[in-house]
Design a protein around this motif. Structure first.
Motif, PDB file in Angstrom:
ATOM      1  N   GLY A 137       0.801  -1.212   0.000  1.00 43.05           N
ATOM      2  CA  GLY A 137       0.000   0.000   0.000  1.00 43.05           C
ATOM      3  C   GLY A 137       0.834   1.261   0.000  1.00 43.05           C
ATOM      4  O   GLY A 137       0.457   2.276  -0.586  1.00 43.05           O
ATOM      5  N   MET A 138       1.984   1.214   0.664  1.00 44.14           N
ATOM      6  CA  MET A 138       2.885   2.371   0.701  1.00 44.14           C
ATOM      7  C   MET A 138       3.688   2.497  -0.584  1.00 44.14           C
ATOM      8  O   MET A 138       4.310   3.529  -0.822  1.00 44.14           O
ATOM      9  CB  MET A 138       3.859   2.226   1.880  1.00 44.14           C
ATOM     10  N   GLY A 139       3.728   1.431  -1.389  1.00 43.57           N
ATOM     11  CA  GLY A 139       4.508   1.447  -2.613  1.00 43.57           C
ATOM     12  C   GLY A 139       5.970   1.091  -2.400  1.00 43.57           C
ATOM     13  O   GLY A 139       6.802   1.300  -3.276  1.00 43.57           O
ATOM     14  N   ALA A 140       6.302   0.545  -1.227  1.00 43.82           N
ATOM     15  CA  ALA A 140       7.685   0.182  -0.929  1.00 43.82           C
ATOM     16  C   ALA A 140       8.105  -1.103  -1.627  1.00 43.82           C
ATOM     17  O   ALA A 140       9.274  -1.272  -1.953  1.00 43.82           O
ATOM     18  CB  ALA A 140       7.879   0.049   0.569  1.00 43.82           C
ATOM     19  N   ILE A 141       7.159  -2.008  -1.835  1.00 44.49           N
ATOM     20  CA  ILE A 141       7.434  -3.258  -2.561  1.00 44.49           C
ATOM     21  C   ILE A 141       6.387  -3.383  -3.667  1.00 44.49           C
ATOM     22  O   ILE A 141       5.286  -2.846  -3.532  1.00 44.49           O
ATOM     23  CB  ILE A 141       7.418  -4.495  -1.632  1.00 44.49           C
ATOM     24  N   PRO A 142       6.690  -4.100  -4.742  1.00 41.77           N
ATOM     25  CA  PRO A 142       5.705  -4.253  -5.817  1.00 41.77           C
ATOM     26  C   PRO A 142       4.546  -5.143  -5.368  1.00 41.77           C
ATOM     27  O   PRO A 142       4.712  -6.041  -4.541  1.00 41.77           O
ATOM     28  CB  PRO A 142       6.497  -4.901  -6.952  1.00 41.77           C
ATOM     29  N   LYS A 143       3.389  -4.884  -5.914  1.00 41.33           N
ATOM     30  CA  LYS A 143       2.205  -5.661  -5.562  1.00 41.33           C
ATOM     31  C   LYS A 143       2.309  -7.063  -6.152  1.00 41.33           C
ATOM     32  O   LYS A 143       2.766  -7.256  -7.268  1.00 41.33           O
ATOM     33  CB  LYS A 143       0.938  -4.984  -6.067  1.00 41.33           C
ATOM     34  N   ALA A 144       1.907  -8.056  -5.342  1.00 39.96           N
ATOM     35  CA  ALA A 144       1.954  -9.451  -5.784  1.00 39.96           C
ATOM     36  C   ALA A 144       0.856  -9.651  -6.815  1.00 39.96           C
ATOM     37  O   ALA A 144      -0.261  -9.183  -6.650  1.00 39.96           O
ATOM     38  CB  ALA A 144       1.767 -10.389  -4.611  1.00 39.96           C
TER      39      ALA A 144
END
Length: 123
Positions: free
Chosen positions: A115-122
């Motif tokens: 949600g924060m955009g720190a990791i890519p969405k699965a």
């Protein structure tokens, strides 16, 4: 350290379910162990096979500092402490650019960091 001593330490670590110590011994001596893998017990052999496949795929092993950062992120996410998460992500941004980082995060941390955009969405 003699090869048989190393193998004995790895086998006892795996039997005691101390996979972190076994992984550390294996990563430091991977070439020697692949030559003498027949002395390892089945679980230790499986762990060695897993580590060699990951190294061949180009994955770097996590350091103790990386593991402690991941544990802190999981803890902050479970407590929903967004301020603490932001500080850790800002200080260790390169760790969260790794492709395999999502495998080490708990579900709370994955959802919040996506949600924060720190990791890519699965996906």
């Amino acid at each position: 350290m003699h090869v048989l001593d190393l193998i004995a330490k790895i086998n006892t670590s795996v039997e005691e379910l101390d996979f972190a110590a076994a992984r550390l011994y294996m990563e430091e001596n991977i070439e020697i162990l692949t030559e003498n893998r027949n002395y390892l017990k089945t679980n230790a052999r499986d762990l060695l096979e897993f580590l060699t496949k990951r190294m061949e795929a180009g994955h770097k092993p996590l350091t103790r500092q990386d593991i402690s950062v991941i544990n802190a992120v999981n803890s902050y996410a479970s407590k929903f402490d967004l301020r603490g998460l932001k500080v850790i992500i800002r200080d260790h941004s390169l760790l969260f650019l790794r492709n395999d980082i999502a495998a080490y995060l708990n579900m709370d941390a994955r959802i919040i960091l996506e949600g924060m955009g720190a990791i890519p969405k699965a996906g």
